[in-house]
Write a protein that holds these residues in place. Structure first.
Motif, PDB file in Angstrom:
ATOM      1  N   ALA A   2       0.839  -1.200   0.000  1.00  0.00           N
ATOM      2  CA  ALA A   2       0.000   0.000   0.000  1.00  0.00           C
ATOM      3  C   ALA A   2       0.871   1.246   0.000  1.00  0.00           C
ATOM      4  CB  ALA A   2      -0.914   0.000   1.215  1.00  0.00           C
ATOM      5  N   GLY A   3       0.525   2.187  -0.843  1.00  0.00           N
ATOM      6  CA  GLY A   3       1.262   3.435  -0.879  1.00  0.00           C
ATOM      7  C   GLY A   3       2.503   3.369  -1.748  1.00  0.00           C
ATOM      8  N   GLY A  65      -4.374   2.479   3.646  1.00  0.00           N
ATOM      9  CA  GLY A  65      -5.198   3.453   2.942  1.00  0.00           C
ATOM     10  C   GLY A  65      -4.671   4.863   3.096  1.00  0.00           C
ATOM     11  N   ILE A  66      -4.223   5.201   4.274  1.00  0.00           N
ATOM     12  CA  ILE A  66      -3.641   6.529   4.513  1.00  0.00           C
ATOM     13  C   ILE A  66      -2.431   6.747   3.607  1.00  0.00           C
ATOM     14  CG2 ILE A  66      -2.328   7.892   6.204  1.00  0.00           C
ATOM     15  CD1 ILE A  66      -4.275   6.799   8.363  1.00  0.00           C
ATOM     16  N   VAL A  68      -1.855   5.708   0.749  1.00  0.00           N
ATOM     17  CA  VAL A  68      -2.226   5.929  -0.647  1.00  0.00           C
ATOM     18  C   VAL A  68      -2.532   7.398  -0.908  1.00  0.00           C
ATOM     19  CG1 VAL A  68      -3.994   5.418  -2.384  1.00  0.00           C
ATOM     20  CG2 VAL A  68      -3.073   3.582  -0.972  1.00  0.00           C
ATOM     21  N   VAL A  69      -3.076   8.079   0.084  1.00  0.00           N
ATOM     22  CA  VAL A  69      -3.583   9.435  -0.160  1.00  0.00           C
ATOM     23  C   VAL A  69      -2.752  10.569   0.432  1.00  0.00           C
ATOM     24  CG1 VAL A  69      -5.954   8.636  -0.450  1.00  0.00           C
ATOM     25  CG2 VAL A  69      -5.153   9.319   1.824  1.00  0.00           C
ATOM     26  N   LYS A  77       6.717   8.576   4.492  1.00  0.00           N
ATOM     27  CA  LYS A  77       5.906   7.383   4.239  1.00  0.00           C
ATOM     28  C   LYS A  77       6.601   6.129   4.770  1.00  0.00           C
ATOM     29  CE  LYS A  77       2.990   8.663   0.359  1.00  0.00           C
ATOM     30  NZ  LYS A  77       2.507   8.267  -0.967  1.00  0.00           N
ATOM     31  N   TYR A 133      -9.023  -0.038   5.012  1.00  0.00           N
ATOM     32  CA  TYR A 133      -8.350   0.543   3.847  1.00  0.00           C
ATOM     33  C   TYR A 133      -9.216   1.631   3.219  1.00  0.00           C
ATOM     34  CZ  TYR A 133      -5.469   0.529  -0.400  1.00  0.00           C
ATOM     35  OH  TYR A 133      -4.636   0.882  -1.439  1.00  0.00           O
ATOM     36  N   TYR A 134     -10.500   1.359   3.110  1.00  0.00           N
ATOM     37  CA  TYR A 134     -11.435   2.341   2.579  1.00  0.00           C
ATOM     38  C   TYR A 134     -11.472   3.592   3.469  1.00  0.00           C
ATOM     39  CZ  TYR A 134     -15.842   4.542   1.296  1.00  0.00           C
ATOM     40  OH  TYR A 134     -16.809   5.447   0.917  1.00  0.00           O
ATOM     41  N   GLY A 136      -9.166   4.560   5.613  1.00  0.00           N
ATOM     42  CA  GLY A 136      -7.860   5.212   5.576  1.00  0.00           C
ATOM     43  C   GLY A 136      -7.691   6.142   4.391  1.00  0.00           C
ATOM     44  N   GLN A 137      -8.294   5.796   3.275  1.00  0.00           N
ATOM     45  CA  GLN A 137      -8.198   6.637   2.085  1.00  0.00           C
ATOM     46  C   GLN A 137      -9.034   7.907   2.208  1.00  0.00           C
ATOM     47  OE1 GLN A 137      -8.554   4.658  -1.707  1.00  0.00           O
ATOM     48  NE2 GLN A 137      -7.705   2.788  -0.845  1.00  0.00           N
ATOM     49  N   LYS A 138      -9.855   8.005   3.210  1.00  0.00           N
ATOM     50  CA  LYS A 138     -10.697   9.183   3.413  1.00  0.00           C
ATOM     51  C   LYS A 138      -9.999  10.261   4.245  1.00  0.00           C
ATOM     52  CE  LYS A 138     -13.885   7.308   1.096  1.00  0.00           C
ATOM     53  NZ  LYS A 138     -13.998   7.684  -0.298  1.00  0.00           N
TER      54      LYS A 138
END
Length: 139
Positions: A2-3, A65-66, A68-69, A77, A133-134, A136-138
């Motif tokens: 991820a990321g 998820g975090i 990624v965004v 990172k 994950y969902y 975290g992307q928010k």
């Protein structure tokens, strides 16, 4: 991962080891406290392991998820991934305890409980990771 791939050379080796060691210790302490709080015997002896694994999968999903965004640089990172995913979740999660609980259920002839426990752990953990994950992307 991820990321994206992490460039571990961005941080000195001693710092990477320190980050993983301290955060892994914190994860292990949290696991121990949850295991104490959920201590059960008999047919539910693996309940604490199930709880810890689902929480760990949910958390690693959030952290992935975090990554990624967030608009962080490679070093930030890498440090975040080492601290949260490798360290904390690595010290917190309990694959070895899960497998031992499965062996104990099987050995005791509790085949139905063994199948339910293994199935619940795998699928609820996967679901928890996906939801995390969902979420975290928010961020």
């Amino acid at each position: 991962m991820a990321g994206g791939a992490f460039d571990y050379t961005q941080l000195p080796a001693w710092l990477r080891i320190l980050i993983v060691g301290v955060s892994g210790g914190a994860g292990a302490i949290c696991r121990y406290l949850i295991m104490l709080a959920t201590r059960t015997t008999g047919d539910l002896q693996g309940f604490g392991t199930l709880v810890v694994n689902v929480i760990a999968c949910f958390l690693i999903g959030i952290f992935g998820g975090i990554l990624v965004v967030v608009p962080w640089g490679s070093a930030q990172k890498t440090a975040f991934a080492l601290m949260t995913m490798t360290g904390f979740c690595g010290g917190f999660s309990t694959l070895s305890a899960f497998t031992l609980d499965c062996v104990k259920y099987y050995e005791a002839g509790q085949i139905f409980i063994w199948i339910v426990f293994a199935t619940l752990t795998i699928f609820v953990s996967l679901f928890g990771c996906a939801v995390g994950y969902y979420i975290g992307q928010k961020f």
